[in-house]
Design a protein around this motif. Structure first.
Motif, mmCIF file in Angstrom:
data_model
loop_
_atom_site.group_PDB
_atom_site.id
_atom_site.type_symbol
_atom_site.label_atom_id
_atom_site.label_comp_id
_atom_site.label_asym_id
_atom_site.label_seq_id
_atom_site.Cartn_x
_atom_site.Cartn_y
_atom_site.Cartn_z
ATOM 1 N N HIS A 82 -4.685 10.874 3.489
ATOM 2 C CA HIS A 82 -3.446 10.520 3.994
ATOM 3 C C HIS A 82 -3.122 11.651 4.955
ATOM 4 O O HIS A 82 -2.186 11.446 5.750
ATOM 5 C CB HIS A 82 -2.217 10.864 2.719
ATOM 6 N N ASP A 83 -3.994 12.663 5.404
ATOM 7 C CA ASP A 83 -3.768 13.651 6.148
ATOM 8 C C ASP A 83 -4.407 13.305 7.594
ATOM 9 O O ASP A 83 -5.897 13.351 7.480
ATOM 10 C CB ASP A 83 -4.183 15.148 5.774
ATOM 11 N N GLN A 100 -8.124 21.789 -0.620
ATOM 12 C CA GLN A 100 -8.626 20.688 0.276
ATOM 13 C C GLN A 100 -9.748 20.872 1.080
ATOM 14 O O GLN A 100 -10.761 20.007 1.292
ATOM 15 C CB GLN A 100 -7.275 20.286 1.126
ATOM 16 N N ASN A 127 -4.792 14.664 10.156
ATOM 17 C CA ASN A 127 -5.645 15.965 10.761
ATOM 18 C C ASN A 127 -6.741 16.215 10.057
ATOM 19 O O ASN A 127 -7.704 16.898 10.651
ATOM 20 C CB ASN A 127 -4.593 17.125 10.665
ATOM 21 N N PRO A 155 -4.043 23.744 -0.052
ATOM 22 C CA PRO A 155 -4.591 23.510 1.327
ATOM 23 C C PRO A 155 -6.112 24.064 1.122
ATOM 24 O O PRO A 155 -6.857 23.545 1.831
ATOM 25 C CB PRO A 155 -3.786 24.293 2.186
#
Length: 253
Positions: free
Chosen positions: A195-196, A173, A198, A170
């Motif tokens: 893919h996220d 990222q 948010n 995380p």
């Protein structure tokens, strides 16, 4: 900088993207969202000129990309694929310097400026202390950060990123997307499949939604990221939560 005019992306028996008309401007970060198999990777490859559109035209700096020399394209545009394979041993620094090849003439070696650019890119992703390591000794996350450093070293005006957060924890990222958000703020064009949702909401100015049946939708993140669209996009119920000053989207089922 990069424009699609009536672009179609197809696979046998199926139209993934139909009549894509979109202009990607300098200074913006555009996130591509969609389920697996909806054409995100093939669309990026088409925009990079690595496969011809099944119909339509891709323009790069106002020219038909299909008619441009590949070295000229590579000076303007960089593609980060989903995964990279290292077959031969090489140092991290030498691998990063591959990004400078479009800018280096035939029979020339990398200059001091090229090496400086590579080291700056390694520092930007936090692996400058690994420059002498063999790439075959790196972890998956370290290799992904090296791949990002390589496209940064290429210094294009346009970044096409296929799942840039692959293999990253995380924190890394966020670090990687901050680097590209910064590049956009300095005038580059960034198009990234994610893919996220948010992360897309947090970093992107605009989103391109690919539904996998030819349909697509583009708009600002605030315009197109809502429960109804995301449920249609991903085929699963979605809920919105308010957190701090932003909305979070979660799969509800």
């Amino acid at each position: 900088m990069l424009e699609c005019q009536g672009v179609h992306v197809r696979v046998p028996g199926r139209s993934l993207v139909a009549d894509l008309d979109i202009t990607l401007a300098p200074g913006e970060f555009v996130a591509v969202l969609g389920r697996n198999g909806t054409g995100k990777t093939l669309s990026l490859l088409t925009l990079a000129g690595l496969r011809p559109p099944d119909a339509g035209t891709v323009l790069l700096a106002g020219e038909d990309m299909a008619a441009m020399p590949r070295q000229q394209v590579a000076r303007l545009l960089a593609l980060l694929p989903q995964d990279t394979d290292d077959i031969f041993p090489a140092t991290v620094l030498d691998t990063t310097l591959i990004g400078r090849h479009p800018h280096i003439g035939r029979w020339r070696w990398e200059s001091v400026d090229d090496i400086r650019a590579a080291r700056q890119a390694l520092a930007a992703v936090g692996i400058d202390d690994l420059e002498s390591r063999d790439v075959l000794s790196l972890s998956g996350g370290e290799r992904r950060r090296l791949a990002i450093a390589q496209v940064l070293t290429q210094a294009p005006g346009i970044y096409l990123l296929d799942e840039p957060t692959n293999h990253l924890d995380p924190q890394h990222q966020l670090d990687a997307l901050r680097v590209f958000r910064g590049a956009a703020d300095e005038g580059a064009t960034v198009l990234a499949s994610l893919h996220d949702v948010n992360l897309a909401s947090r970093f992107a100015d605009r989103c391109l939604l690919l539904f996998g049946d030819g349909r697509w939708e583009s708009g600002t993140a605030n315009e197109v990221l809502d429960e109804a669209r995301l449920e249609a996009l991903y085929g699963t119920p979605m809920e919105t939560l308010q957190w701090r000053d932003r909305q979070l989207f979660i799969a509800a089922d």
